[in-house]
Design an enzyme around this catalytic site. Structure first.
Site, PDB file in Angstrom:
ATOM      1  N   CYS A 156      -4.737  13.132  13.427  1.00 13.93           N
ATOM      2  CA  CYS A 156      -4.221  11.388  12.848  1.00 13.93           C
ATOM      3  C   CYS A 156      -4.732  10.935  14.570  1.00 13.93           C
ATOM      4  O   CYS A 156      -4.292  11.086  15.177  1.00 13.93           O
ATOM      5  CB  CYS A 156      -2.751  11.718  12.437  1.00 13.93           C
ATOM      6  SG  CYS A 156      -2.385   9.409  12.912  1.00 13.93           S
TER       7      CYS A 156
ATOM      8  N   ARG B 171      -8.594  -0.145   5.287  1.00 12.92           N
ATOM      9  CA  ARG B 171      -6.810   0.844   4.497  1.00 12.92           C
ATOM     10  C   ARG B 171      -6.271   0.143   3.724  1.00 12.92           C
ATOM     11  O   ARG B 171      -5.874   0.146   2.707  1.00 12.92           O
ATOM     12  CB  ARG B 171      -7.001   2.169   5.509  1.00 12.92           C
ATOM     13  CG  ARG B 171      -8.586   2.588   5.961  1.00 12.92           C
ATOM     14  CD  ARG B 171      -7.688   3.666   6.953  1.00 12.92           C
ATOM     15  NE  ARG B 171      -6.967   4.339   5.696  1.00 12.92           N
ATOM     16  CZ  ARG B 171      -6.650   5.912   6.124  1.00 12.92           C
ATOM     17  NH1 ARG B 171      -7.431   6.579   7.041  1.00 12.92           N
ATOM     18  NH2 ARG B 171      -5.373   6.639   5.475  1.00 12.92           N
TER      19      ARG B 171
ATOM     20  N   LYS C 121       0.960  -1.394   0.577  1.00 14.25           N
ATOM     21  CA  LYS C 121       0.059   0.066   0.060  1.00 14.25           C
ATOM     22  C   LYS C 121       1.098   1.328  -0.202  1.00 14.25           C
ATOM     23  O   LYS C 121       0.412   2.319  -1.361  1.00 14.25           O
ATOM     24  CB  LYS C 121      -0.500   0.012   1.657  1.00 14.25           C
ATOM     25  CG  LYS C 121      -1.695   1.051   1.543  1.00 14.25           C
ATOM     26  CD  LYS C 121      -2.205   1.495   2.488  1.00 14.25           C
ATOM     27  CE  LYS C 121      -1.491   1.537   4.142  1.00 14.25           C
ATOM     28  NZ  LYS C 121      -1.491   2.741   4.314  1.00 14.25           N
ATOM     29  N   ASN C 122       1.837   1.333   0.944  1.00 16.09           N
ATOM     30  CA  ASN C 122       2.341   2.326   1.001  1.00 16.09           C
ATOM     31  C   ASN C 122       3.394   2.957  -0.668  1.00 16.09           C
ATOM     32  O   ASN C 122       4.125   3.743   0.073  1.00 16.09           O
ATOM     33  CB  ASN C 122       3.518   2.469   2.620  1.00 16.09           C
ATOM     34  CG  ASN C 122       2.562   2.624   3.412  1.00 16.09           C
ATOM     35  OD1 ASN C 122       0.689   2.878   3.674  1.00 16.09           O
ATOM     36  ND2 ASN C 122       2.195   2.685   4.673  1.00 16.09           N
TER      37      ASN C 122
ATOM     38  N   ASP D  80       5.481   0.744  12.134  1.00 11.78           N
ATOM     39  CA  ASP D  80       4.033   0.216  11.931  1.00 11.78           C
ATOM     40  C   ASP D  80       3.703  -2.020  11.652  1.00 11.78           C
ATOM     41  O   ASP D  80       2.867  -2.411  11.472  1.00 11.78           O
ATOM     42  CB  ASP D  80       3.478  -0.263   9.623  1.00 11.78           C
ATOM     43  CG  ASP D  80       3.825   1.386   8.660  1.00 11.78           C
ATOM     44  OD1 ASP D  80       2.974   2.111  10.438  1.00 11.78           O
ATOM     45  OD2 ASP D  80       4.082   1.752   7.893  1.00 11.78           O
TER      46      ASP D  80
ATOM     47  N   ARG E  34       1.204  14.816  13.298  1.00  9.58           N
ATOM     48  CA  ARG E  34       1.551  14.352  11.921  1.00  9.58           C
ATOM     49  C   ARG E  34       1.544  15.446  11.599  1.00  9.58           C
ATOM     50  O   ARG E  34       1.030  15.288  10.188  1.00  9.58           O
ATOM     51  CB  ARG E  34       1.110  13.277  11.192  1.00  9.58           C
ATOM     52  CG  ARG E  34       0.604  12.101  12.333  1.00  9.58           C
ATOM     53  CD  ARG E  34       0.322  11.004  11.299  1.00  9.58           C
ATOM     54  NE  ARG E  34       0.562  10.497   9.905  1.00  9.58           N
ATOM     55  CZ  ARG E  34       0.438   9.442   9.516  1.00  9.58           C
ATOM     56  NH1 ARG E  34      -0.932   8.578   9.838  1.00  9.58           N
ATOM     57  NH2 ARG E  34       1.182   8.735   8.732  1.00  9.58           N
TER      58      ARG E  34
HETATM   59  N1  EPU Z   1       7.041  14.338  10.514  1.00 10.71           N
HETATM   60  C1  EPU Z   1       7.419  15.474  11.137  1.00 10.71           C
HETATM   61  N2  EPU Z   1       7.045  16.482  10.069  1.00 10.71           N
HETATM   62  C2  EPU Z   1       6.874  15.997   8.619  1.00 10.71           C
HETATM   63  C3  EPU Z   1       6.976  14.588   7.900  1.00 10.71           C
HETATM   64  C4  EPU Z   1       6.815  13.475   9.092  1.00 10.71           C
HETATM   65  O1  EPU Z   1       7.691  15.817  12.223  1.00 10.71           O
HETATM   66  O2  EPU Z   1       6.392  17.245   7.981  1.00 10.71           O
HETATM   67  C5  EPU Z   1       7.421  12.952  11.534  1.00 10.71           C
HETATM   68  C6  EPU Z   1       6.313  12.779  12.139  1.00 10.71           C
HETATM   69  O3  EPU Z   1       5.786  13.264  12.549  1.00 10.71           O
HETATM   70  C7  EPU Z   1       6.883  11.237  11.939  1.00 10.71           C
HETATM   71  C8  EPU Z   1       8.592  10.840  11.645  1.00 10.71           C
HETATM   72  O4  EPU Z   1       8.691  12.653  10.884  1.00 10.71           O
HETATM   73  O5  EPU Z   1       7.428  11.169  13.826  1.00 10.71           O
HETATM   74  C9  EPU Z   1       8.420  10.002  10.227  1.00 10.71           C
HETATM   75  O6  EPU Z   1       6.829  10.112  10.170  1.00 10.71           O
HETATM   76  P1  EPU Z   1       6.932  10.473   7.932  1.00 10.71           P
HETATM   77  O7  EPU Z   1       7.377  11.146   7.908  1.00 10.71           O
HETATM   78  O8  EPU Z   1       7.933   9.121   8.194  1.00 10.71           O
HETATM   79  O9  EPU Z   1       5.466   9.003   7.537  1.00 10.71           O
HETATM   80  P2  EPU Z   1       4.422   9.413   7.203  1.00 10.71           P
HETATM   81  O10 EPU Z   1       5.436  10.056   5.372  1.00 10.71           O
HETATM   82  O11 EPU Z   1       3.496  10.500   6.560  1.00 10.71           O
HETATM   83  C10 EPU Z   1       5.521   6.780   6.586  1.00 10.71           C
HETATM   84  C11 EPU Z   1       3.766   6.261   6.051  1.00 10.71           C
HETATM   85  C12 EPU Z   1       3.216   5.369   7.282  1.00 10.71           C
HETATM   86  C13 EPU Z   1       4.351   5.097   8.716  1.00 10.71           C
HETATM   87  C14 EPU Z   1       5.602   6.065   8.374  1.00 10.71           C
HETATM   88  C15 EPU Z   1       6.956   5.649   8.724  1.00 10.71           C
HETATM   89  C16 EPU Z   1       2.168   5.881   3.937  1.00 10.71           C
HETATM   90  C17 EPU Z   1       1.285   6.039   3.279  1.00 10.71           C
HETATM   91  N3  EPU Z   1       2.247   6.042   5.515  1.00 10.71           N
HETATM   92  O12 EPU Z   1       4.348   7.603   7.026  1.00 10.71           O
HETATM   93  O13 EPU Z   1       2.520   4.275   6.899  1.00 10.71           O
HETATM   94  O14 EPU Z   1       3.959   4.403   9.722  1.00 10.71           O
HETATM   95  O15 EPU Z   1       5.581   6.498   7.268  1.00 10.71           O
HETATM   96  O16 EPU Z   1       7.297   4.268   8.579  1.00 10.71           O
HETATM   97  O17 EPU Z   1       3.632   5.762   3.830  1.00 10.71           O
HETATM   98  C18 EPU Z   1       0.274   3.276   8.024  1.00 10.71           C
HETATM   99  O18 EPU Z   1       0.443   2.623   6.923  1.00 10.71           O
HETATM  100  O19 EPU Z   1      -0.244   2.230   9.104  1.00 10.71           O
HETATM  101  C19 EPU Z   1       1.441   3.799   8.393  1.00 10.71           C
HETATM  102  C20 EPU Z   1       0.864   4.788   9.432  1.00 10.71           C
END
Ligand code: EPU
Length: 423
Positions: A117, A399, A22-23, A307, A122
């Site tokens: 969230c 999802r 998915k991701n 995850d 997030r």
């Molecule tokens: N963060 C910030 N600022 C930003 C973006 C992220 O502070 O602008 C912080 C987040 O709060 C977190 C850390 O950086 O503490 C890492 O977050 P990341 O940006 O890597 O997460 P994401 O891209 O929003 C994806 C996956 C998540 C998974 C995370 C971490 C997708 C669609 N989502 O989220 O997946 O937990 O990476 O690996 O790819 C799930 O599948 O259940 C899920 C939540």
């Protein structure tokens, strides 16, 4: 609404094939917005609610799609809108992935700010920082991010992320491939989903060096083309299925995987007393029926993934001793714990750490899903609980897990989907 009704106590045994990730599907689908040349054929795209929501967003922008047998075809030559509306973005935070591609192709994007969230803050500040570095002017008003590239073009820049972010790295990559000049990204996320995105962008004609490392260099190009692509397996689905066998004293082979991507998780299954064997594209796990406690810290790849944290806590409720589970990515991602405790687990939360005191006999009752991985942990608990567990609000699970009850049933679980009314 749907619920899963699980009669616990059956061993999970047999073989199963992992679905597509998915991701990694989400940024790949977003990247189709980077060009209007041709039709994309994307294989191994999971049939999931989040994918449907994302294709709905693409339709809203003007793209055409068809989906059959896990193959998604996307044509983006008629895309004219640059507006991602609140109604779609609120359904899925990953909608922010359209920001980079729309800005790079059209020089303008308007994307609704994602809402709250279920498991803590997030922010999206790093996505915006990356777009600004590439030359975008960003204003936030009336709940929308308005991003404009002066003269319609982004330009190459050095982007140094203070923390590792999958989403911000993905957006920066998608924007940089069409920017003028060279972009370097430091402290880039190196998750397999980002590696897959790099491979996809390269297949479209992009020039990216450093794939799979935390230092990426992108040479912007004038235009990109549609391509045919095979998506990677879902490492979290695979890990969850392995955990289903481990928690029930079973034996499972998960096919269609790349074991290297599961390394940190497989290592912990071994520490927990399971035997693990791998081939080039499969993992076989045998549980001895006795689980040992393990300490886990969820951190960016290649460390243990956040995850899989919730599923691991469910598993450790059956281990003989106390396990310490720390989440360094999402400090508050513990919504599953009160529900697991309602099933009879003994888990304490101390800041961003869970102390799981096992083994505890779980007894089935009604439990509530709160987010995707929390739901998966409740299903695992239900598989080992005495009596009947009803996992309510299964839409969270839908999802991110393709036909999960069908897969678990084929592996011996007594699990059924039923509809119910919530009062
Ligand atoms: N963060 C910030 N600022 C930003 C973006 C992220 O502070 O602008 C912080 C987040 O709060 C977190 C850390 O950086 O503490 C890492 O977050 P990341 O940006 O890597 O997460 P994401 O891209 O929003 C994806 C996956 C998540 C998974 C995370 C971490 C997708 C669609 N989502 O989220 O997946 O937990 O990476 O690996 O790819 C799930 O599948 O259940 C899920 C939540």
């Amino acid at each position: 609404m749907d619920k899963l009704v699980i009669r616990g106590g059956r061993r999970i045994s047999g073989s199963v094939t992992a679905s597509g990730s998915k991701n990694s599907s989400l940024p790949i689908i977003a990247s189709t917005l980077l060009t209007g040349n041709g039709t994309f054929t994307l294989h191994r795209i999971p049939d999931l609610k989040d994918i449907k929501t994302f294709t709905q967003l693409l339709h809203h922008l003007g793209a055409e799609t068809t989906f059959a047998d896990n193959t998604l075809k996307v044509t983006t030559d008629k895309v004219t809108s640059i507006l991602a509306p609140y109604e779609l973005v609120k359904k899925m935070r990953a909608s922010i992935y359209v920001l980079g591609p729309l800005l790079a192709r059209f020089g303008h994007a308007r994307v609704s700010l994602p809402g709250g969230c279920a498991f803590g803050p997030r922010p999206i500040d790093l996505h915006l920082m990356a777009m600004e570095k590439l030359g975008a002017q960003i204003t936030i008003e009336t709940g929308f991010i308005d991003a404009v590239a002066p003269n319609g073009k982004l330009h190459g820049a050095h982007i140094d992320f203070p923390i590792s972010s999958v989403g911000a790295t993905g957006n920066a990559l998608m924007a940089a491939v069409l920017a003028e000049g060279t972009t370097t990204i430091s402290n880039a996320a190196a998750e397999p989903e980002i590696v897959t995105l790099c491979k996809f962008l390269i297949a479209m004609g992009a020039s990216i060096k450093g794939t799979g490392t935390t230092e990426l260099e992108i040479e912007g190009c004038q235009s990109l083309n549609a391509t045919e692509f095979h998506n990677v397996f879902d490492r979290i689905e695979a890990g969850t299925l392995l955990a289903a066998a481990a928690i029930t004293g079973g034996e499972i082979t998960v096919n269609g995987v790349e074991p290297e991507q599961l390394k940190s998780v497989l290592k912990k299954f071994v520490h927990a007393g399971c035997s693990v064997e791998t081939t080039k594209n499969s993992v076989t796990l045998k549980s001895s029926g006795k689980l040992l406690p393990t300490n886990i810290t969820a951190k960016p790849y290649p460390a243990f993934p956040t995850d899989m944290q919730a599923q691991w806590i469910a598993l450790m409720t059956q281990a003989e001793g106390t396990s310490h589970i720390t989440d360094k990515i999402y400090h508050e991602r513990f919504n599953h714990i009160p529900e697991l405790n309602r099933l009879g687990a003994n888990i304490e939360i101390r800041k961003n750490q869970a102390l799981v005191h096992g083994p505890k006999t779980l007894s089935g009752t009604k439990v509530m899903s709160t987010d995707l991985r929390a739901s998966a942990s409740l299903v695992l608990a239900g598989l080992v609980a005495d009596g009947t567990t009803e996992v309510l609000r299964v839409y969270h699970l839908d999802r991110g897990y393709e036909k999960i009850e069908v897969k678990l049933k084929s592996l011996g679980a007594d699990i059924n989907r039923e509809t119910y009314k919530e009062f």
